[in-house]
Design an enzyme around this catalytic site. Structure first.
Site, short mmCIF file in Angstrom:
data_model
loop_
_atom_site.label_atom_id
_atom_site.label_comp_id
_atom_site.label_asym_id
_atom_site.label_seq_id
_atom_site.Cartn_x
_atom_site.Cartn_y
_atom_site.Cartn_z
N CYS A 77 0.84 -1.21 0.00
CA CYS A 77 0.00 0.00 0.00
C CYS A 77 0.87 1.26 0.00
O CYS A 77 1.61 1.47 -0.98
CB CYS A 77 -0.97 -0.06 1.18
SG CYS A 77 -2.29 1.16 1.03
N HIS A 175 -3.79 -5.00 -0.19
CA HIS A 175 -3.34 -5.55 1.10
C HIS A 175 -3.43 -7.07 1.08
O HIS A 175 -4.50 -7.64 1.35
CB HIS A 175 -4.23 -5.00 2.22
CG HIS A 175 -3.98 -3.57 2.54
ND1 HIS A 175 -3.08 -3.16 3.49
CD2 HIS A 175 -4.49 -2.45 2.00
CE1 HIS A 175 -3.06 -1.84 3.55
NE2 HIS A 175 -3.91 -1.38 2.65
N GLU A 177 -2.44 -9.09 3.24
CA GLU A 177 -2.76 -9.52 4.61
C GLU A 177 -4.25 -9.40 4.94
O GLU A 177 -4.73 -9.93 5.93
CB GLU A 177 -1.92 -8.75 5.63
CG GLU A 177 -2.38 -7.35 5.95
CD GLU A 177 -2.04 -6.31 4.87
OE1 GLU A 177 -1.52 -6.70 3.80
OE2 GLU A 177 -2.33 -5.13 5.11
N1 LIG Z 1 -4.52 3.05 2.99
C1 LIG Z 1 -3.63 4.05 2.79
O1 LIG Z 1 -2.98 4.48 3.72
C2 LIG Z 1 -3.53 4.58 1.40
C3 LIG Z 1 -2.20 5.17 1.06
C4 LIG Z 1 -2.30 6.54 0.46
N2 LIG Z 1 -2.51 7.56 1.52
C5 LIG Z 1 -3.44 6.61 -0.54
O2 LIG Z 1 -4.45 7.19 -0.25
O3 LIG Z 1 -3.34 6.07 -1.66
#
Ligand SMILES: NC(=O)CC[C@H](N)C(=O)O
Length: 193
Positions: A77, A175, A177
């Site tokens: 991510c 993700h 996980e």
């Molecule tokens: N889940 C997250 O932290 C996403 C990572 C990043 N801030 C995004 O919005 O793409």
């Protein structure tokens, strides 16, 4: 096998640790450069806002360490996004491991993308036994543009790079996980590399 999850203050570390525990592996959390260098495999997690996460990496010196690692590294991510050249989120310079940039989805779609979507055009041993159009869980407002290092693609307003690979470095926007059996298989494939 020594598995280290980089603990730099911006990671979804517990869910990743539990996911590896379910596979029978004890992953340790660390921000110690020697411990990270000595690992057989390294996970670079990340959730939250890019510029503050990058600031934490810089303050700990991990921004210089991570690109020098020689063992398999999996960025997840925000971790993957920070491995790119630059992200629009906070106008943040990344680690430059993946030669692509991170852009924000437009407001033509619901942002963030939050939920299940499919990955396709799979091109890596990371995806052994994973079928095309397998569902993965994602939560993100920013995406990596396609480049020569794309190993999976996803459609959400546009077709974007949902996984990247450069040498020993892998990144997934989704993700693993949190992506049930298929996600666990991806983590297993990473461990077996
Ligand atoms: N889940 C997250 O932290 C996403 C990572 C990043 N801030 C995004 O919005 O793409």
């Amino acid at each position: 096998m020594k598995l280290v999850i980089i603990n730099y203050g911006a990671g979804n570390i517990k869910s990743i640790q539990f996911a590896f525990n379910r596979l029978g592996y004890d992953a340790i959390l660390s921000n110690n450069p020697e411990e990270i260098k000595d690992a057989d495999k390294v996970i670079f997690p990340g959730v939250g806002e890019a510029s503050s996460a990058m600031k934490m990496l810089r303050e700990s010196g991990l921004d210089e360490l991570i690109p020098t690692l020689k063992q398999p590294v999996l960025g997840i991510c925000l971790g993957m996004q920070l491995m790119c050249l630059h992200t629009e989120e906070g106008d943040t310079e990344g680690l430059g491991i993946f030669q692509t940039k991170v852009k924000r989805f437009s407001d033509n779609v619901k942002v963030p993308q939050m939920g299940w979507n499919v990955i396709k055009d799979l091109k890596s041993d990371l995806f052994n036994d994973i079928k095309e159009n397998e569902y993965m869980y994602l939560v993100h407002s920013y995406y990596a543009e396609h480049c020569n290092e794309t190993i999976a693609a996803t459609d959400y307003e546009i077709n974007y790079a949902s996984a990247l690979k450069h040498e020993n470095f892998y990144g997934t926007q989704f993700h693993p996980e949190k992506s049930s059996v298929a996600g666990a298989k991806i983590l297993h494939n990473f461990i077996k590399m």
